[in-house]
Design a protein around this motif. Structure first.
Motif, mmCIF file in Angstrom:
data_model
loop_
_atom_site.group_PDB
_atom_site.id
_atom_site.type_symbol
_atom_site.label_atom_id
_atom_site.label_comp_id
_atom_site.label_asym_id
_atom_site.label_seq_id
_atom_site.Cartn_x
_atom_site.Cartn_y
_atom_site.Cartn_z
ATOM 1 N N ARG A 160 0.820 -1.200 0.000
ATOM 2 C CA ARG A 160 0.000 0.000 0.000
ATOM 3 C C ARG A 160 0.857 1.253 0.000
ATOM 4 O O ARG A 160 0.580 2.225 -0.715
ATOM 5 C CB ARG A 160 -0.919 0.011 1.233
ATOM 6 N N LEU A 161 1.908 1.259 0.782
ATOM 7 C CA LEU A 161 2.808 2.419 0.829
ATOM 8 C C LEU A 161 3.488 2.636 -0.511
ATOM 9 O O LEU A 161 3.660 3.781 -0.958
ATOM 10 C CB LEU A 161 3.839 2.242 1.932
ATOM 11 N N ARG A 162 3.918 1.520 -1.178
ATOM 12 C CA ARG A 162 4.540 1.660 -2.498
ATOM 13 C C ARG A 162 3.546 2.240 -3.508
ATOM 14 O O ARG A 162 3.894 3.079 -4.322
ATOM 15 C CB ARG A 162 5.050 0.299 -2.972
ATOM 16 N N ARG A 163 2.291 1.746 -3.440
ATOM 17 C CA ARG A 163 1.257 2.234 -4.359
ATOM 18 C C ARG A 163 0.996 3.729 -4.148
ATOM 19 O O ARG A 163 0.901 4.498 -5.100
ATOM 20 C CB ARG A 163 -0.027 1.445 -4.117
ATOM 21 N N GLU A 164 0.881 4.160 -2.913
ATOM 22 C CA GLU A 164 0.655 5.578 -2.624
ATOM 23 C C GLU A 164 1.826 6.431 -3.065
ATOM 24 O O GLU A 164 1.653 7.539 -3.583
ATOM 25 C CB GLU A 164 0.382 5.778 -1.133
ATOM 26 N N ALA A 165 3.035 5.937 -2.886
ATOM 27 C CA ALA A 165 4.224 6.677 -3.318
ATOM 28 C C ALA A 165 4.249 6.803 -4.835
ATOM 29 O O ALA A 165 4.591 7.865 -5.379
ATOM 30 C CB ALA A 165 5.485 5.993 -2.808
ATOM 31 N N ALA A 166 3.874 5.719 -5.544
ATOM 32 C CA ALA A 166 3.853 5.766 -7.006
ATOM 33 C C ALA A 166 2.796 6.760 -7.495
ATOM 34 O O ALA A 166 3.022 7.514 -8.446
ATOM 35 C CB ALA A 166 3.586 4.371 -7.566
ATOM 36 N N GLU A 167 1.627 6.768 -6.848
ATOM 37 C CA GLU A 167 0.574 7.712 -7.232
ATOM 38 C C GLU A 167 1.012 9.153 -6.979
ATOM 39 O O GLU A 167 0.770 10.042 -7.792
ATOM 40 C CB GLU A 167 -0.703 7.413 -6.456
ATOM 41 N N ALA A 168 1.668 9.403 -5.863
ATOM 42 C CA ALA A 168 2.149 10.749 -5.558
ATOM 43 C C ALA A 168 3.195 11.185 -6.568
ATOM 44 O O ALA A 168 3.228 12.344 -6.990
ATOM 45 C CB ALA A 168 2.715 10.790 -4.143
ATOM 46 N N GLU A 169 4.049 10.238 -6.994
ATOM 47 C CA GLU A 169 5.082 10.543 -7.986
ATOM 48 C C GLU A 169 4.444 10.886 -9.331
ATOM 49 O O GLU A 169 4.859 11.829 -10.001
ATOM 50 C CB GLU A 169 5.995 9.314 -8.139
ATOM 51 N N ARG A 170 3.403 10.128 -9.716
ATOM 52 C CA ARG A 170 2.711 10.402 -10.982
ATOM 53 C C ARG A 170 2.023 11.761 -10.925
ATOM 54 O O ARG A 170 2.057 12.541 -11.886
ATOM 55 C CB ARG A 170 1.659 9.323 -11.246
#
Length: 135
Positions: free
Chosen positions: A4-14
């Motif tokens: 979940r943390l990786r997914r949120e970080a990827a979304e924030a990066e996008r």
């Protein structure tokens, strides 16, 4: 949890990589542009009412009988239709006798609800009052 943390970080990066988008310009509400033909039909009687078809007798009647101030008279006259001006005195008499109002109560009713003077007594006011009284 780590996924979940990786997914949120990827979304924030996008989201950070996207260029900011300007909000579309808002349209202002304007009936003159969108419906010129309908507005001309509505505005024409008001223009005529505001200039030439405002008899002084009705204004004098309202001012003297109800003891209206200048601001109150303008408010009532603004809502009074051209065709309804001829029948103002009989309607005031009808309201006063039917509702048993004194001068102050009649003045308050007319100033608060000036459009009542535009309604017909036999067609609208009397049947509505009868219905309300039988409820």
């Amino acid at each position: 949890e780590a996924a979940r943390l990786r997914r949120e970080a990827a979304e924030a990066e996008r989201d950070a990589a996207r260029p900011p988008v300007a909000a579309p310009p808002r349209r202002t509400f304007s009936t003159d542009v969108s419906r010129p033909r309908q507005n001309a039909a509505v505005a024409a009687p008001r223009r005529a009412f505001g200039t030439l078809s405002k008899p002084a007798q009705v204004d004098d009647l309202l001012r003297t009988r109800l003891a209206l101030s200048k601001a109150e008279l303008e408010r009532v006259a603004r809502h009074l239709l051209v065709g309804a001006r001829a029948a103002v005195a009989p309607k005031l008499d009808w309201f006063q006798t039917r509702l048993e109002l004194d001068a102050g109560q009649l003045k308050r009713m007319v100033v608060t609800h000036p459009s009542l003077l535009n309604l017909g007594v036999e067609e609208t006011l009397a049947p509505t009052l009868d219905w309300l009284q039988t409820r």
